[in-house]
Design a protein around this motif. Structure first.
Motif, PDB file in Angstrom:
ATOM      1  N   GLY A  39      29.790  60.369  24.342  1.00 64.41           N
ATOM      2  CA  GLY A  39      30.113  61.496  25.219  1.00 64.41           C
ATOM      3  C   GLY A  39      30.083  61.109  26.686  1.00 64.41           C
ATOM      4  N   ALA A  40      29.041  60.373  27.103  1.00 66.57           N
ATOM      5  CA  ALA A  40      28.939  59.963  28.506  1.00 66.57           C
ATOM      6  C   ALA A  40      30.053  58.992  28.873  1.00 66.57           C
ATOM      7  N   TRP A  41      30.350  58.046  27.995  1.00 67.70           N
ATOM      8  CA  TRP A  41      31.413  57.063  28.259  1.00 67.70           C
ATOM      9  C   TRP A  41      32.768  57.753  28.361  1.00 67.70           C
ATOM     10  N   THR A  42      32.998  58.755  27.539  1.00 69.98           N
ATOM     11  CA  THR A  42      34.259  59.508  27.617  1.00 69.98           C
ATOM     12  C   THR A  42      34.377  60.222  28.957  1.00 69.98           C
ATOM     13  N   ALA A  43      33.280  60.844  29.399  1.00 76.61           N
ATOM     14  CA  ALA A  43      33.295  61.517  30.698  1.00 76.61           C
ATOM     15  C   ALA A  43      33.485  60.514  31.833  1.00 76.61           C
ATOM     16  N   LEU A  44      32.838  59.352  31.736  1.00 75.11           N
ATOM     17  CA  LEU A  44      33.028  58.315  32.746  1.00 75.11           C
ATOM     18  C   LEU A  44      34.481  57.857  32.799  1.00 75.11           C
ATOM     19  N   THR A  45      35.090  57.693  31.631  1.00 79.61           N
ATOM     20  CA  THR A  45      36.499  57.296  31.576  1.00 79.61           C
ATOM     21  C   THR A  45      37.366  58.303  32.312  1.00 79.61           C
TER      22      THR A  45
ATOM     23  N   TRP B   9      30.340  51.937  33.068  1.00 83.70           N
ATOM     24  CA  TRP B   9      31.388  52.136  32.057  1.00 83.70           C
ATOM     25  C   TRP B   9      31.445  50.927  31.123  1.00 83.70           C
ATOM     26  N   LEU B  10      31.421  49.731  31.694  1.00 80.47           N
ATOM     27  CA  LEU B  10      31.470  48.515  30.881  1.00 80.47           C
ATOM     28  C   LEU B  10      30.251  48.412  29.973  1.00 80.47           C
ATOM     29  N   VAL B  11      29.074  48.652  30.534  1.00 82.13           N
ATOM     30  CA  VAL B  11      27.845  48.528  29.742  1.00 82.13           C
ATOM     31  C   VAL B  11      27.777  49.632  28.685  1.00 82.13           C
ATOM     32  N   SER B  12      28.260  50.832  29.023  1.00 79.20           N
ATOM     33  CA  SER B  12      28.273  51.916  28.030  1.00 79.20           C
ATOM     34  C   SER B  12      29.224  51.598  26.881  1.00 79.20           C
ATOM     35  N   ALA B  13      30.365  50.962  27.187  1.00 82.63           N
ATOM     36  CA  ALA B  13      31.289  50.543  26.128  1.00 82.63           C
ATOM     37  C   ALA B  13      30.604  49.539  25.199  1.00 82.63           C
ATOM     38  N   ALA B  14      29.877  48.595  25.786  1.00 83.83           N
ATOM     39  CA  ALA B  14      29.130  47.641  24.960  1.00 83.83           C
ATOM     40  C   ALA B  14      28.050  48.356  24.148  1.00 83.83           C
ATOM     41  N   LEU B  15      27.398  49.342  24.750  1.00 85.46           N
ATOM     42  CA  LEU B  15      26.347  50.099  24.054  1.00 85.46           C
ATOM     43  C   LEU B  15      26.905  50.810  22.826  1.00 85.46           C
ATOM     44  N   ILE B  16      28.069  51.419  22.952  1.00 84.90           N
ATOM     45  CA  ILE B  16      28.674  52.129  21.816  1.00 84.90           C
ATOM     46  C   ILE B  16      28.909  51.170  20.656  1.00 84.90           C
TER      47      ILE B  16
ATOM     48  N   ALA C   7      40.102  58.529  26.631  1.00 84.99           N
ATOM     49  CA  ALA C   7      39.271  59.734  26.626  1.00 84.99           C
ATOM     50  C   ALA C   7      39.454  60.530  25.340  1.00 84.99           C
ATOM     51  N   LEU C   8      40.690  60.655  24.876  1.00 90.59           N
ATOM     52  CA  LEU C   8      40.938  61.349  23.608  1.00 90.59           C
ATOM     53  C   LEU C   8      40.295  60.612  22.444  1.00 90.59           C
ATOM     54  N   GLY C   9      40.314  59.287  22.511  1.00 94.30           N
ATOM     55  CA  GLY C   9      39.656  58.508  21.472  1.00 94.30           C
ATOM     56  C   GLY C   9      38.163  58.772  21.433  1.00 94.30           C
ATOM     57  N   GLY C  10      37.539  58.847  22.615  1.00 92.60           N
ATOM     58  CA  GLY C  10      36.112  59.158  22.663  1.00 92.60           C
ATOM     59  C   GLY C  10      35.806  60.529  22.096  1.00 92.60           C
ATOM     60  N   LEU C  11      36.608  61.530  22.471  1.00 95.75           N
ATOM     61  CA  LEU C  11      36.395  62.887  21.959  1.00 95.75           C
ATOM     62  C   LEU C  11      36.614  62.949  20.452  1.00 95.75           C
ATOM     63  N   THR C  12      37.610  62.212  19.958  1.00 93.58           N
ATOM     64  CA  THR C  12      37.884  62.197  18.524  1.00 93.58           C
ATOM     65  C   THR C  12      36.733  61.553  17.754  1.00 93.58           C
ATOM     66  N   ALA C  13      36.245  60.429  18.273  1.00 92.65           N
ATOM     67  CA  ALA C  13      35.109  59.768  17.615  1.00 92.65           C
ATOM     68  C   ALA C  13      33.879  60.668  17.622  1.00 92.65           C
ATOM     69  N   LEU C  14      33.677  61.379  18.718  1.00 89.79           N
ATOM     70  CA  LEU C  14      32.546  62.298  18.805  1.00 89.79           C
ATOM     71  C   LEU C  14      32.686  63.433  17.787  1.00 89.79           C
ATOM     72  N   THR C  15      33.918  63.904  17.600  1.00 88.67           N
ATOM     73  CA  THR C  15      34.175  64.939  16.601  1.00 88.67           C
ATOM     74  C   THR C  15      33.857  64.443  15.193  1.00 88.67           C
TER      75      THR C  15
END
Length: 646
Positions: free
Chosen positions: A215-221, A254-261, A626-634
């Motif tokens: 969720g945070a990474w999507t908002a950052l994107t 953003w980069l570190v959050s992508a790695a975290l996911i 961003a849509l990918g992040g929201l979809t994965a969150l769903t």
């Protein structure tokens, strides 16, 4: 009275955050103490208090109460209502109130939606979140209070106005979205630190972190994309990314959050990288706090930075030291308690995720070094240096290129066991290579450099791999897994599109600058642009000259561009309002400059035109991510709901 109520509510939130910290910590140690509800209620009450305070601040802007120092310094009686409201978070004090409000909301969210299966972990995380709130609320209340009054004799009649560059509709979306990402990742910090303190297994912590990180990474994107678009059309430079230090401040988390996911996915699935997941959770929010320091300390000169005194910067630096230093100290002492997952082969999906994380972390380190090195050099009295785009392009680009090469393979590799040989020698790489080659040839024909051609090839390769992944994800039997796979494919496709857009944009023709009088024309590429008219276009708080530029191509009129040059009276500042004609082939970008007196007595205005090929791919790519992040969150939400029912 309204300002005093706001001050009181901010102070109450400070006290409630302390209650949240102490009650949550005690409840984690003694579950039967009954303090768990006290901690949760304190988090909810702090959120409510700050939300009301923020609403009161907006009201003070709407009614132009210039007895409040922050309102007087960032508003004006003639400013449109929309910008009066948005100005509530357009300066340092108001944006810090927004930061604290969102942070308290994250604490309430952790209390309500934290890991249900482990109350100790949830309560410890809520307590730690209360501690984070306490740090930033203390900074707000004692050094950056937006409700401070000014002396009656100093109250201005009309106000000082908001920075004209910020008087743009993007102000309503960009800062709140970006802050949602900055602050949202604090949940990952709290959960990671709680897991280390509690000695919980890596899988449990990773499962708890994953939705917050996505969720945070999507908002950052979304926030970074909005900021890039805002800079593109507002600053008049014609570019979308400048490696500005404040831009880097958002790119690093953003980069570190992508790695975290990615790390959390591997840890949750097989138990791999438990320490890496915890470390990335700590670093992601620490880098967000570093971004706050860079923007607000006054150590940077940037169009994005707040001009503040160094004393406030020292407050944030102290907060950063507590966050990063304390978190890393706990990690060093407790990381071994997380356990280790089962082993995996060098060509398994875990191995590729590990490489992905390594490249992302190294890229973040490169950006960090380039951003803060000039500050250290200046502090130590060394020769003044400026680290610009050449450094970042030469060091970060190879890392990103390696990521693009690996991107399509990972979804087709098995967990634990090796499968690279099977994936590499299947039909897929051949299919992926076709659009990559086509994109490279297209950029070559457009006159692109070797670097641009390579970027186009890799972008086409990654995009084709993502499309293949999307198509093949339809066969997954479980709906949550299928939706999450769609999210992965959309996000990876967005990365490919951005690579294609960046490669195409770098082939743009040189800009054309000419002084035009009414009726005169200039040519850029296949387009002819005529200055048909120059008219007044004054607004409620500015004076403006607006050009009517008629665009024709092959004898056919294709549109009218209306760039402006504005003068904001209250701020005594000139700005340029560009106009852009967007087509599938790219953007025709127009800027109106200063008037020039010719020898014959006529007046001509400087007009600058540039053509930026395929720029829309950048925005479309960011939207896909961003849509990918929201979809994965769903997908995660549906899966957890099904688990709760069973």
């Amino acid at each position: 009275m309204i300002a005093e109520i706001g001050r009181f509510l901010a102070a109450i939130a400070l006290v409630l955050s302390l209650v949240q910290l102490m009650a949550g910590w005690r409840a984690a140690m003694v579950p039967a103490s009954g303090l768990a509800k006290v901690s949760a209620r304190a988090a909810q009450a702090a959120t409510a208090a700050l939300a009301i305070a923020f609403g009161l601040l907006i009201y003070l802007f709407v009614v132009s109460d210039f007895s409040v120092a922050y309102v007087a310094g960032h508003s004006h009686v003639d400013k449109p209502l929309f910008y009066k409201i948005a100005a509530a978070w357009g300066g340092h004090e108001g944006s810090m109130l927004l930061w604290c409000t969102l942070m308290a909301a994250v604490g309430a969210g952790l209390a309500a939606y934290g890991p249900k299966g482990d109350p100790g972990l949830r309560l410890r995380a809520v307590a730690i979140q209360g501690g984070l709130q306490l740090l930033f609320l203390a900074f707000l209340v004692f050094t950056s209070n937006p409700f401070d009054r000014i002396a009656i004799a100093d109250i201005p009649v009309q106000g000082a106005d908001l920075n004209p560059i910020l008087q743009d509709p993007a102000l309503a979306l960009h800062p709140p979205t970006l802050y949602l990402g900055y602050v949202g990742i604090s949940a990952a910090y709290s959960l990671a630190l709680a897991g280390l303190i509690e000695g919980r297994g890596g899988r449990l912590v990773a499962a708890a972190i994953r939705p917050w990180a996505i969720g945070a990474w999507t908002a950052l994107t979304a926030g970074i994309a909005l900021g890039a678009w805002w800079a593109y059309y507002e600053l008049g430079w014609g570019g979308w990314w400048f490696w500005d230090p404040v831009e880097n401040a958002s790119f690093m988390p953003w980069l570190v959050s992508a790695a975290l996911i990615h790390s959390a996915i591997a840890t949750q699935r097989t138990g791999a990288f438990p320490g890496w997941t915890a470390l990335l959770g700590l670093l992601a929010f620490s880098l967000s706090a570093l971004g706050a320091f860079l923007v607000r300390s006054g150590v940077l000169t940037s169009v994005h930075a707040f001009a503040l005194d160094p004393e406030r910067g020292m407050w944030i630096l102290a907060i950063l030291a507590i966050l990063a230093g304390g978190g890393l100290a706990v990690f060093g002492l407790r990381a071994t308690k997380l356990g280790e997952g089962d082993g995996f082969e060098p060509t398994s999906r875990e191995a590729f995720i590990g490489l992905n994380n390594l490249f992302l972390a190294v890229t973040a380190g490169i950006v960090l070094c380039g951003t803060i090195y000039p500050l250290f050099a200046d502090a130590l009295g060394w020769r003044s240096v400026s680290v610009g785009a050449p450094y970042f392009n030469q060091t970060a680009t190879p890392m990103m290129a390696a990521l693009l090469i690996l991107l399509p393979f990972a979804p087709y590799l098995p967990w634990r066991s090796g499968g690279m040989k099977r994936a590499a020698f299947s039909w897929r790489p051949l299919v992926w290579a076709i659009p990559g080659t086509a994109a490279g040839l297209a950029v070559l024909l457009m006159g692109g450099s070797v670097l641009a051609i390579a970027g186009a090839v890799l972008g086409g390769w990654a995009l084709a791999g993502a499309v293949t992944d999307l198509v093949e994800s339809r066969i997954l039997a479980q709906l949550p897994a299928r939706i999450s796979a769609y999210g992965r494919g959309l996000a990876h496709a967005g990365v490919g599109l951005i690579a294609l857009g960046a490669a195409a944009d770098s082939t743009g023709a040189p800009e054309v600058v000419r002084a035009l009088a009414e009726g005169e024309t200039m040519v850029i590429g296949t387009r002819t642009v005529a200055l048909a008219d120059l008219r007044r276009a004054d607004g409620s708080n500015y004076l403006a000259d607006q050009a009517q530029l008629v665009v024709t191509e092959n004898g056919r009129r294709t549109g009218v561009l209306t760039p402006e040059r504005r003068f904001y009276v209250a701020a005594e500042q000139n700005t340029r309002e560009v106009d852009i004609q967007t087509t599938l082939s790219g953007d025709l970008y127009a800027v109106l400059g200063e008037p020039r007196q010719r020898e014959d007595g006529s007046v001509a205005f400087e007009v600058r035109l540039s053509f930026n090929p395929m720029t829309w791919l950048l925005g479309f790519g960011a939207l896909m991510i961003a849509l990918g992040g929201l979809t994965a969150l769903t997908g995660l939400a549906i899966g957890r709901r099904r688990e709760a029912k069973t």
